[in-house]
Design an enzyme around this catalytic site. Structure first.
Site, mmCIF file in Angstrom:
data_model
loop_
_atom_site.group_PDB
_atom_site.id
_atom_site.type_symbol
_atom_site.label_atom_id
_atom_site.label_comp_id
_atom_site.label_asym_id
_atom_site.label_seq_id
_atom_site.Cartn_x
_atom_site.Cartn_y
_atom_site.Cartn_z
ATOM 1 N N CYS A 47 0.848 -1.185 0.000
ATOM 2 C CA CYS A 47 0.000 0.000 0.000
ATOM 3 C C CYS A 47 0.892 1.246 0.000
ATOM 4 O O CYS A 47 1.799 1.365 0.817
ATOM 5 C CB CYS A 47 -0.905 -0.015 1.233
ATOM 6 S SG CYS A 47 -1.946 1.453 1.384
ATOM 7 N N CYS A 50 0.499 3.072 3.558
ATOM 8 C CA CYS A 50 0.921 2.530 4.861
ATOM 9 C C CYS A 50 1.917 1.371 4.780
ATOM 10 O O CYS A 50 2.286 0.815 5.808
ATOM 11 C CB CYS A 50 -0.305 2.113 5.669
ATOM 12 S SG CYS A 50 -1.136 0.632 5.057
ATOM 13 N N CYS A 99 -5.266 0.640 6.483
ATOM 14 C CA CYS A 99 -5.501 2.086 6.489
ATOM 15 C C CYS A 99 -6.797 2.505 5.792
ATOM 16 O O CYS A 99 -7.185 3.667 5.856
ATOM 17 C CB CYS A 99 -4.327 2.839 5.884
ATOM 18 S SG CYS A 99 -4.172 2.676 4.087
ATOM 19 N N CYS A 119 -7.977 -5.514 -10.036
ATOM 20 C CA CYS A 119 -7.569 -4.428 -10.921
ATOM 21 C C CYS A 119 -7.212 -3.227 -10.040
ATOM 22 O O CYS A 119 -8.105 -2.546 -9.525
ATOM 23 C CB CYS A 119 -8.720 -4.126 -11.879
ATOM 24 S SG CYS A 119 -8.305 -2.972 -13.183
#
Length: 131
Positions: A47, A50, A99, A119
């Site tokens: 991510c 985070c 998050c 996706c």
């Protein structure tokens, strides 16, 4: 409650404007605009907000959609799937479980073994190459 809770002002200080648009406002980047779409290196996609590990390069494939696509996340603990009824259609939104950042959507038109296509927006991801 998410494990990571920040104000929108805090997110804006840590992310670029386009990353905020995608991760915090549930936006979508233009297809074929992310260098991660063509990335073929071995590693882990995390991510961008985070650093939670989300997808392995082993499950990445070229879906032809213009966005980085995977057939499964690293584990159930990494992402959360939410019914999305925006824009006059019903889809399944994928967010970072830690998050709550918007990553993209999952569809039932992917390859075996799962038949799923996660996706993802490249702006919502960072790539950590394995040594």
């Amino acid at each position: 409650m998410r494990e990571i809770e920040k104000t929108e002002e805090e997110w804006q200080k840590e992310l670029t404007g386009m990353q905020c648009f995608v991760l915090r406002e549930k936006g979508t980047e233009r297809p074929y605009s992310s260098p991660l779409n063509d990335n073929k290196e071995e590693g882990i996609y995390v991510c961008a907000a985070c650093d939670t590990p989300l997808f392995s390069s082993e499950t990445k494939y070229d879906s032809g959609s213009g966005w980085p696509s995977f057939y499964t996340p690293i584990g159930e603990q990494s992402v959360e799937e939410i019914v999305d009824k925006a824009h006059g259609m019903i889809r399944t939104e994928v967010v970072c479980r830690k998050c709550g950042g918007h990553l993209g959507h999952v569809f039932n038109d992917g390859p075996k073994p799962t038949g799923l296509r996660y996706c993802m927006n490249g702006l919502a991801l960072k790539f950590n190459k394995t040594a």
